[in-house]
Scaffold this active site. Structure first.
Site, PDB file in Angstrom:
ATOM      1  N   ASP A  87       0.866  -1.173   0.000  1.00 39.95           N
ATOM      2  CA  ASP A  87       0.000   0.000   0.000  1.00 39.95           C
ATOM      3  C   ASP A  87       0.913   1.237   0.000  1.00 39.95           C
ATOM      4  O   ASP A  87       2.143   1.138   0.128  1.00 39.95           O
ATOM      5  CB  ASP A  87      -0.965  -0.019   1.200  1.00 39.95           C
ATOM      6  CG  ASP A  87      -2.223   0.821   0.912  1.00 39.95           C
ATOM      7  OD1 ASP A  87      -2.180   1.686   0.012  1.00 39.95           O
ATOM      8  OD2 ASP A  87      -3.246   0.634   1.593  1.00 39.95           O
TER       9      ASP A  87
HETATM   10  C1  NOJ Z   1      -4.125   3.809   0.170  1.00 36.28           C
HETATM   11  C2  NOJ Z   1      -5.296   2.881   0.324  1.00 36.28           C
HETATM   12  O1  NOJ Z   1      -5.203   2.177   1.532  1.00 36.28           O
HETATM   13  C3  NOJ Z   1      -5.436   1.894  -0.807  1.00 36.28           C
HETATM   14  O2  NOJ Z   1      -6.622   1.178  -0.655  1.00 36.28           O
HETATM   15  C4  NOJ Z   1      -5.378   2.609  -2.124  1.00 36.28           C
HETATM   16  O3  NOJ Z   1      -5.589   1.703  -3.171  1.00 36.28           O
HETATM   17  C5  NOJ Z   1      -4.040   3.298  -2.240  1.00 36.28           C
HETATM   18  N1  NOJ Z   1      -3.902   4.273  -1.171  1.00 36.28           N
HETATM   19  C6  NOJ Z   1      -3.850   3.988  -3.586  1.00 36.28           C
HETATM   20  O4  NOJ Z   1      -4.660   5.088  -3.673  1.00 36.28           O
END
Ligand code: NOJ
Length: 757
Positions: A292
């Site tokens: 993430d």
């Molecule tokens: C953080 C989030 O937790 C995740 O779900 C998301 O896909 C990413 N950022 C990218 O935006």
């Protein structure tokens, strides 16, 4: 003679064995040799430098708010230092970056562009929690197909969805993105999303690689506070949290994303047990895993790595393939390899995983997209979004059958969500446009059958001003029925948007209280990213519809329900608490040694003064909130009624390995066509590990004309009753089981029993 015969027999067996073995060897060799994608991967990899291999593990991007593309990124692509981008929404930028990658970078490997296309791209569908309430995987699949068509024709071939985190805590803002609390329902939805996003063939230009996220335990964040610690014991992990992710692998999800949280002390982004032992070795996942956003370097904050280099070392050794936004792999992998902390051979495995998905997507043949080809807001897309919004809406209360309204009613439309096109789209809608959104107010205004007075009362959900109350009350007084559109603005749920109180925010409860004093019946329509605790107002309203954040077509969908063109058919994918103190609350809990005895339960205010310490009985409950939720999992009313009859089971003493069939005759006893979700629950009465009081086993949504009947048939195998037991293996244990064919998780009218031999 006998000996000779035996010898020749042995020889025959041996030679058959040998030929089988060599055949097996041959076939497996053949398989590898003949898989054109694996061949291509090897050939590409053989020409790549170490720097380029490391480059493939890098995902760069920018926040959706930043419009300009940083200049150094082009140069990095030219050098083969980047494998993927996220959030590049300027079409010329995307095109230019891809051109540099496929024409000027050393190995000419195309980039893969990613985006959070969570519940629609331009045409926005209900939030995933709402879609789960439809209990209709066909609609969910259709919705993700629509999202894939709109996004892929706009250059996005990889979405960061579906989110498969089980959550039992509506304080957690991201519950909006989940399919709720149940592992079976979430698994069904997982498959639907993935098949919809990825289509029949991943290489089709309208297919998008799915990303099962967040692996794992993110929904179990302590106290519902986003990013918080998850402590999940191993049995719970397997029996509840991992299940939908296993289904994601079976459904062919091309990618996975790790979660921000630590799991039992080890951050998910360096958790070998889940990333390697389970995902790769046990489940055989052959796509790639992305971290993430910054989750690798955040392990320094977690106190799991002393610096970014050590964080990179830990993640790469857990075989986390791609790093989102932070640059610890880029900065340190080469050195880690030189120091012998990781090998280039292991890196090859990682690069292969990434190339495999790029090849399966057909990016090498078709790296570009034509912005003129974008298919957006197609009529069919809007119709599909409306149907899903309709089936996602849950009727929770309908006193004196107030709903549906008839066209002669004079309506007062009130509330901060009645005409809030941006808010009704919900969380994660970077690309949704309020100009294309139809609000409930607009829908009613477009239909001259209805006499309407509109007065918002509060201009946004957190508005505490009472300035608008006077006009709202005036509108109410001169109408027959009040439609109060309440809820949360989109920003109040989603990532980092946890709430400690989940009441209606701002002055909404106060306004409802004032409107109640007018004596006019109130229909409360809630648009929110989570269940809302309604204790302060539930007795002041006559009907309640939960619309979640219903998306682009929420207006017409709700109008059709309110006016009776269609009967509501959504069911709750999550237990709805009466108050926050009951959380975590979920239907599939354990029985405990002292389960509640409803007849003996005494509310706090009924306790005699100076009562004897143990006079109340000692069971598992709250003195003030009791033991029941506001509404149970699976609950949802209809404008019709359904009779469940002739419930039967194929055998009351099946054997391990058998298929069991349960049947029930469902009749629509009402006056209008309606849909019903028939739910099959089971309980394994005694286990080597205690089992939940109920587990959803199957469900079926049926459409019935007024007066019509349909036999619903559920087949399941004894494997479906298995659980991950104390010996760390999946077992179906013989013994007594109960089954219920139910309208919701607390309905025990149709009970069956069997003993598994
Ligand atoms: C953080 C989030 O937790 C995740 O779900 C998301 O896909 C990413 N950022 C990218 O935006």
């Amino acid at each position: 003679m006998k000996i000779y015969n035996r010898l020749s027999l042995l020889l025959i067996i041996f030679s058959v064995f040998l030929s089988c073995e060599s055949k097996n060897l041959d076939t497996s060799k053949k398989d590898i040799i003949e898989d054109p994608i694996e061949n291509k991967i090897d050939s590409i990899l053989s020409k790549m430098s170490l720097e380029e291999k490391i480059g493939q593990t890098a995902q760069r991007g920018k926040s959706s708010r930043v419009k300009e593309l940083p200049a150094d990124l082009k140069e990095a692509v030219r050098k083969g230092q980047i494998g993927s981008f996220l959030n590049i929404m300027n079409k010329n930028d995307a095109k230019e970056l891809q051109r540099i990658a496929v024409e000027e970078s050393p190995s000419k490997i195309p980039l893969i562009f990613a985006r959070d296309v969570i519940h629609g791209f331009k045409t926005i569908f209900p939030i995933p929690l709402g879609q789960a309430a439809s209990f209709n995987p066909l609609l969910v699949k259709e919705g993700s197909r629509v999202a894939a068509i709109e996004a892929s024709t706009s250059g996005i071939r990889w979405t960061f969805a579906p989110m498969l985190d089980i959550s039992r805590d509506p304080r957690w803002g991201r519950i909006a993105e989940s399919a709720g609390e149940d592992p079976y329902l979430t698994s069904v939805m997982a498959e639907a999303y993935i098949k919809g996003f990825q289509g029949e063939d991943l290489s089709s230009p309208t297919s998008m690689a799915a990303c099962a996220k967040h692996f794992i335990g993110y929904g179990a964040a302590e106290g519902g506070r986003d990013y918080n610690t998850a402590n999940i014991n191993e049995n719970l992990l397997h029996n509840t949290y991992l299940k939908p992710f296993k289904k994601a692998v079976e459904a062919g999800s091309a990618t996975f994303m790790t979660s921000f949280n630590e799991l039992n002390g080890v951050p998910a982004s360096a958790n070998k047990y889940i990333l390697k032992d389970i995902l790769r070795d046990e489940w055989g996942f052959d796509g790639f895993v992305v971290s993430d956003w910054n989750s690798i370097i955040e392990m320094v904050n977690h106190g799991f790595a002393k610096d970014e280099k050590e964080a990179a070392e830990k993640s790469i050794n857990a075989m986390l393939d791609m790093e989102m936004t932070s640059t610890s792999y880029h900065d340190h992998l080469k050195q880690l390899i030189n120091e012998g902390k990781f090998s280039e051979k292991q890196l090859d495995t990682i690069v292969k995983n990434i190339l495999r998905i790029k090849l399966r997507l057909g990016l090498f043949e078709n790296p570009y997209f034509d912005p003129n080809d974008a298919i957006l807001y197609d009529k069919k897309h809007l119709a599909s979004a409306q149907e899903t919004a309709t089936e996602s809406t849950v009727l929770l209360k309908n006193k004196n059958n107030l709903l549906p309204l008839n066209s002669k009613n004079k309506l007062a439309i009130i509330g901060p969500l009645a005409n809030a096109p941006h808010e009704q789209l919900g969380t994660w809608t970077f690309d949704g446009e309020k100009e294309h959104t139809i609000t409930p107010l607009k829908s009613f205004q477009q239909d001259d059958q209805y006499t309407i007075q509109y007065s918002e009362g509060l201009s946004y959900s957190r508005d505490k001003s009472t300035d608008g109350f006077g006009n709202a009350i005036k509108a109410a007084k001169s109408s027959d029925v009040i439609l109060f559109f309440a809820g949360e603005e989109a920003i109040l749920s989603g990532e980092a948007h946890s709430r400690a109180s989940i009441n209606l925010p701002g002055g909404q409860e106060d306004l409802i209280t004032e409107l109640h004093k007018t004596g006019k019946p109130i229909v409360l329509i809630v648009m929110a990213g989570r269940p809302i605790t309604l204790g302060n107002i539930i007795d002041k309203v006559d009907a309640v519809l939960m619309a979640w954040h219903p998306g682009t077509m929420g207006g017409p969908a709700l109008k059709n329900i309110i006016t009776g063109k269609v009967s509501p058919s959504g069911k709750l994918p999550i237990t709805w608490p009466k108050e926050v103190g009951q959380i975590p609350i979920h239907y599939n809990h354990k029985n405990t040694g002292r389960p509640v005895i409803p007849e003996e339960f005494v509310y706090m205010d009924s306790i005699p003064i100076a009562a004897w310490q143990s006079s109340l009985g000692n069971t598992s409950h709250y003195l003030d909130a009791g033991f029941l939720p506001q509404y149970p999992f699976g609950y949802g009313l209809s404008y019709s009624n359904f009779r469940y009859a002739d419930v039967s089971i194929s055998s009351t003493s099946p054997k391990i390995g058998d298929t069991i069939t349960v049947k029930a005759m469902i009749t629509n006893t009402g006056k209008i066509k309606a849909k019903e979700t028939v739910q099959l629950y089971f309980r394994d009465m005694v286990g080597s590990l205690t089992r939940p009081v109920k587990e959803l086993l199957r469900f079926k949504k049926v459409t019935l004309e007024a007066g019509a009947s349909k036999e619903v048939i559920f087949n399941f195998s004894t494997d479906d009753l298995a659980f991950y037991g104390p010996d760390k293996i999946w077992v179906t244990e013989p013994g007594d089981f109960k089954l219920w064919v139910s309208k919701h998780s607390m309905d025990e009218a149709n009970e069956l029993e069997f003993t598994l031999e």
